[in-house]
Design an enzyme around this catalytic site. Structure first.
Site, mmCIF file in Angstrom:
data_model
loop_
_atom_site.group_PDB
_atom_site.id
_atom_site.type_symbol
_atom_site.label_atom_id
_atom_site.label_comp_id
_atom_site.label_asym_id
_atom_site.label_seq_id
_atom_site.Cartn_x
_atom_site.Cartn_y
_atom_site.Cartn_z
ATOM 1 N N PHE A 113 17.124 -2.017 -9.233
ATOM 2 C CA PHE A 113 16.805 -0.848 -8.333
ATOM 3 C C PHE A 113 17.913 0.053 -8.521
ATOM 4 C CE2 PHE A 113 16.874 1.655 -4.549
ATOM 5 C CZ PHE A 113 15.502 1.980 -4.448
ATOM 6 N N ASP A 184 19.876 -9.818 -4.979
ATOM 7 C CA ASP A 184 19.309 -8.781 -4.042
ATOM 8 C C ASP A 184 17.750 -9.347 -3.621
ATOM 9 O OD1 ASP A 184 18.046 -6.845 -2.863
ATOM 10 O OD2 ASP A 184 19.162 -5.249 -3.940
ATOM 11 N N TYR A 209 13.420 -3.339 6.374
ATOM 12 C CA TYR A 209 12.481 -2.447 6.684
ATOM 13 C C TYR A 209 11.125 -2.508 5.624
ATOM 14 C CZ TYR A 209 15.210 -0.155 3.000
ATOM 15 O OH TYR A 209 15.992 0.154 1.982
ATOM 16 N N LYS A 210 11.279 -3.553 4.550
ATOM 17 C CA LYS A 210 10.228 -3.810 3.905
ATOM 18 C C LYS A 210 9.287 -4.903 4.354
ATOM 19 C CE LYS A 210 12.675 -1.808 -0.102
ATOM 20 N NZ LYS A 210 13.599 -1.879 -1.002
ATOM 21 N N ARG A 356 2.026 1.468 -7.446
ATOM 22 C CA ARG A 356 2.272 0.196 -6.858
ATOM 23 C C ARG A 356 1.641 -0.062 -5.561
ATOM 24 N NH1 ARG A 356 8.538 -0.614 -4.753
ATOM 25 N NH2 ARG A 356 8.061 0.865 -3.502
HETATM 26 C C1 LIG Z 1 14.648 -0.858 -1.344
HETATM 27 C C2 LIG Z 1 16.011 -1.420 -2.246
HETATM 28 C C3 LIG Z 1 17.155 -0.502 -1.926
HETATM 29 C C4 LIG Z 1 17.255 0.248 -0.935
HETATM 30 O O1 LIG Z 1 18.698 0.423 -0.530
HETATM 31 P P1 LIG Z 1 19.140 1.087 0.893
HETATM 32 O O2 LIG Z 1 20.363 1.037 0.891
HETATM 33 O O3 LIG Z 1 18.375 0.275 2.087
HETATM 34 O O4 LIG Z 1 18.416 2.592 0.755
HETATM 35 C C5 LIG Z 1 18.314 -1.082 -2.627
HETATM 36 N N1 LIG Z 1 17.977 -2.070 -3.665
HETATM 37 C C6 LIG Z 1 16.724 -2.785 -4.024
HETATM 38 C C7 LIG Z 1 16.597 -3.543 -4.726
HETATM 39 C C8 LIG Z 1 15.791 -2.079 -3.188
HETATM 40 O O5 LIG Z 1 14.419 -2.461 -3.497
#
Ligand SMILES: *Cc1c(COP(=O)(O)O)cnc(C)c1O
Length: 397
Positions: A113, A184, A209-210, A356
């Site tokens: 990400f 992660d 939040y996911k 997705r």
């Molecule tokens: C959703 C996601 C994020 C988002 O990070 P935030 O700081 O919560 O906005 C970061 N890394 C990955 C791998 C994600 O899937």
């Protein structure tokens, strides 16, 4: 066996909506609505500042962390809540590379990400001194681990394709090369069984939040293996990670164990929502979730491939090799997704061409999967996506 009708009843899902985006923002748990209202009224409203002690606010980050820990195979007392995932990525990376001072490489993959990669770039830029973020293709991670690598930064489930890394094997390879691992779990926690302790992971981070349904901007979590708990140096040395925050000393001393990974004042309202959202996990097991998720994603793939030949599967075909989402490619992916959303089937789009769909057994079953396939087929067969209104990109895709 889990009663999935009962877990579904725990969520507020708008009438007629088929929600296949719980991998981006989980729906509202009914209990969270009530809990947040009660917390605001009785605790914030009624107790004012005394809530920090009387309502136990100050202890919440570790208390809620304990419940998340159970879902990800963490040892007791190794998970704490706070900040956002990007911040937690930075914090874990900074701690890990300080533990390997003679090495200069953070190893990640090109499917990671962007925020994870950006945070690593920011950190190596700040450190200078030859520090480097090295990225390789996801399938090449293991081979790229060598004696120059201080730590790996790998997202277990690829946010675009759903491709699943082998946490145990990569961790073993990293350790045998003397490197540490930062995992992660953004698309793993609440999506599939994770065994941090069993895999020997060093650090892990994730958001809530996911798949954990804490609401937009809900707090992230960080895990530190017990063997590193008293030696990991928190680069983000905020007062609530201090050994004695209310001594108001002039200099920082890290707190005990996982408490040192706290930074500043916790978001108590969001933690209340998260705490209530966690109740649903007492009604199921990650094994039941995984079994149903695999069956539903298989069903979705079979249905879409039969009905929509123009869509190309972007996820691994083998259910064991992917997380709890399915992605398809199409050059008009964005417009197709907008047409679907207009028909109450909500997924999302990830550039450049990915449609997705998150599959969340807590509130999605076979009937929803079949209805989603049918709507998608209707959109494709009749080119319903071919409408200028569906081509205008919104700020959030
Ligand atoms: C959703 C996601 C994020 C988002 O990070 P935030 O700081 O919560 O906005 C970061 N890394 C990955 C791998 C994600 O899937």
């Amino acid at each position: 066996m889990t009663d999935f009708a009962a877990t579904r009843a725990m969520f507020h899902i708008p009438e007629g909506v088929i929600y296949l985006d719980g991998n981006s923002l989980g729906p509202l748990p009914r209990g969270a609505e009530a809990r947040v209202a009660q917390m605001m009224r009785d605790e914030w409203g009624g107790m004012l500042v005394t809530g920090w002690n009387r309502a136990g606010w100050m202890a919440k980050p570790a208390k809620v962390g304990e419940r998340i820990g159970r879902l990800i195979g963490a040892e007791p007392g190794t998970v704490v809540m706070g900040d956002t995932l990007s911040i937690k990525v930075y914090q874990a990376l900074a701690a890990a590379i300080r533990m390997r001072p003679d090495r200069r490489v953070i190893l990640s993959d090109t499917g990671n990400f962007p925020s994870d990669l950006y945070m690593a770039e920011g950190l190596v830029g700040l450190l200078g001194d030859g520090y480097e973020l090295r990225t390789v293709a996801p399938e090449d991670v293991e081979d790229a681990i060598d004696e120059t690598v201080a730590c790996t930064l790998i997202t277990e489930v690829d946010y675009r394709t759903g491709r699943l890394h082998d946490m145990r094997r990569i961790t073993e390879t990293a350790h045998s090369a003397g490197a540490l691992t930062v995992w992660d779990l953004a698309h793993s926690a609440g999506a599939l069984p994770v065994d941090l302790a069993g895999a020997g992971a060093d650090f892990a981070v994730g958001c809530t939040y996911k798949y954990l349904n804490s609401g937009p901007g809900g707090p992230a979590f960080i895990y530190v293996a017990p063997r590193h708990a008293e030696t990991a140096e928190p680069a983000l040395s905020g007062w609530l990670g201090h050994e004695s925050p209310f001594a108001f000393e002039q200099h920082y001393r890290p707190g005990r164990g996982i408490e040192r990974m706290r930074v500043g004042t916790p978001a108590i309202i969001q933690l209340a929502a998260l705490e209530a959202a966690m109740d649903v996990w007492d009604m199921t097991t990650m094994e039941d979730i995984r079994a149903k998720s695999m069956a539903l994603t298989n069903r979705f793939i079979a249905g879409v491939e039969a009905a929509c030949p123009a869509l190309e599967l972007a996820s691994p075909r083998d259910a064991a090799a992917r997380g709890s989402q399915v992605s398809f490619r199409h050059p008009e992916g964005y417009a197709i997704m907008q047409a679907l959303i207009a028909r109450k089937v909500i997924g999302d789009f990830r550039a450049p061409d990915i449609l997705r769909f998150g599959v969340t057994p807590l509130y999605i079953g076979e009937a929803e999967i079949d209805a989603a396939v049918e709507t998608l087929a209707e959109v494709m067969d009749n080119r319903l996506w071919d409408d200028p209104a569906y081509r205008t990109r919104a700020a959030v895709t």
